[in-house]
Enzyme design. Structure first.
Site, short mmCIF file in Angstrom:
data_model
loop_
_atom_site.label_atom_id
_atom_site.label_comp_id
_atom_site.label_asym_id
_atom_site.label_seq_id
_atom_site.Cartn_x
_atom_site.Cartn_y
_atom_site.Cartn_z
N ASP A 80 0.16 32.89 -5.81
CA ASP A 80 1.24 33.26 -4.89
C ASP A 80 1.74 34.68 -5.13
O ASP A 80 1.89 35.11 -6.28
CB ASP A 80 2.43 32.30 -5.13
CG ASP A 80 2.73 31.44 -3.92
OD1 ASP A 80 2.32 31.81 -2.79
OD2 ASP A 80 3.37 30.40 -4.11
N GLU A 88 3.84 24.62 6.21
CA GLU A 88 4.74 23.73 5.45
C GLU A 88 5.82 23.14 6.36
O GLU A 88 6.48 23.89 7.10
CB GLU A 88 5.38 24.51 4.29
CG GLU A 88 6.35 23.66 3.48
CD GLU A 88 6.69 24.21 2.09
OE1 GLU A 88 6.09 25.24 1.69
OE2 GLU A 88 7.54 23.60 1.43
N SER A 135 6.36 27.87 -6.76
CA SER A 135 7.12 26.66 -7.08
C SER A 135 7.30 26.54 -8.59
O SER A 135 8.15 25.78 -9.05
CB SER A 135 6.41 25.42 -6.53
OG SER A 135 5.05 25.40 -6.94
O1 KIV Z 1 4.73 27.55 -4.32
C1 KIV Z 1 4.07 26.55 -4.02
O2 KIV Z 1 3.72 25.70 -4.85
C2 KIV Z 1 3.67 26.41 -2.63
C3 KIV Z 1 3.13 25.08 -2.22
C4 KIV Z 1 4.20 24.09 -2.24
C5 KIV Z 1 2.42 25.15 -0.93
O3 KIV Z 1 3.81 27.31 -1.86
#
Ligand code: KIV
Length: 282
Positions: free
Chosen positions: A101, A199, A63
């Site tokens: 991520d 999600e 994100s």
């Molecule tokens: O990328 C992110 O911040 C996420 C969250 C919103 C779960 O995957």
């Protein structure tokens, strides 16, 4: 002997009364029905605040492509971007468990996934990696788990697939899709996923997945009956401009500092006051 002394010194510096969160403590929280509080962070200063507020898990989410870099989607984010931000966040944390991520197209094969996951852990300092996937990614999760890389599998609305799905929409509303989501969650757990993140799904789907799995299920717009909640930090601090998703709550409202707002979020997750019905999907 020298190595052991060094390890003990580091643990002592962290303060044994407040040991860092790890996979075992997260599992125990699920067993004890204590909601797990999670937030994103992208730099050391905010990471230190999120940590001081008692957040259990901090995610360096892709994100960041939207809230830090200003893109419309998470698709342009690279492995180097995530490593840069994960390093900064790691420096701000003492207690929370750090997850990073895996960006779009960084886990198209088992070998590529392992290579990039190892970079996030060794160069970034992440303790776990998160990837968006369904049953199609079970063999990748299995490969990572076999090499002792802890994995969080992200199901439901998968923002990296936004161009394929055609928008950021609620998933699992039809019975067939709800069943497929549950089956995928079980397959990913069986493949070795240590956490499942759900999600944008109806409460019912969140509840059935959390009940079926032994590993913690963290929700974002997945209702109150999952094992923990995560939100984007800039959303709870009301920094995000424009329309925000239904599950977002502004915790800055009524609080005079970001730390007070983050503490209010953690308290609301722990007491199950958040999410309220207006943050949920049916
Ligand atoms: O990328 C992110 O911040 C996420 C969250 C919103 C779960 O995957």
């Amino acid at each position: 002997m020298l190595v052991l002394q060094t390890m003990y010194t580091q643990l002592e510096q962290r303060g044994m009364s407040d040991p860092p969160v790890n996979i075992s403590s997260l599992r125990k929280m699920k067993q004890n029905r204590e909601p797990i509080s999670c937030l994103t962070a992208y730099d050391a200063s905010f990471a230190a605040l999120v940590d001081a507020a008692g957040t259990d898990v901090v995610l360096v989410g892709d994100s960041l492509g939207m809230v830090v870099q200003g893109h419309d989607t998470t698709v342009p984010v690279t492995v180097d971007d995530i490593i840069y931000h994960t390093r900064a966040v790691a420096r701000g944390l003492r207690h929370a468990f750090l997850v990073a991520d895996m960006p779009f197209m960084s886990y198209t094969s088992a070998d590529q996934a392992l290579h990039n996951a190892v970079r996030l852990m060794q160069e970034g300092g992440a303790k776990m990696v998160k990837l968006e996937g369904g049953v199609g990614q079970a063999s990748i999760v299995e490969h990572l788990a076999r090499h002792d890389v802890p994995v969080c599998a992200h199901l439901g609305l998968k923002p990296q697939s936004v161009h394929k799905i055609g928008g950021f929409t609620v998933q699992g509303r039809e019975p067939d899709n709800a069943r497929a989501l549950l089956d995928a969650a079980v397959s990913l757990q069986d493949a070795g996923a240590d956490i499942v993140l759900l999600e944008c799904v109806p409460n019912e789907v969140g509840r059935s997945v959390a009940t079926a799995l032994a590993v913690p299920v963290i929700g974002i717009g997945a209702g109150p009956d999952v094992d923990g909640q995560i939100l984007v930090l800039y959303d709870i601090l009301n920094i995000t401009q424009g329309r925000t998703p239904r599950f977002v709550k502004n915790f800055q409202d009524g609080h005079d500092s970001p730390l007070a707002a983050i503490k209010a979020y953690v308290a609301a997750v722990k007491s199950r006051e958040y999410p309220a019905p207006e943050h949920c999907f049916s």
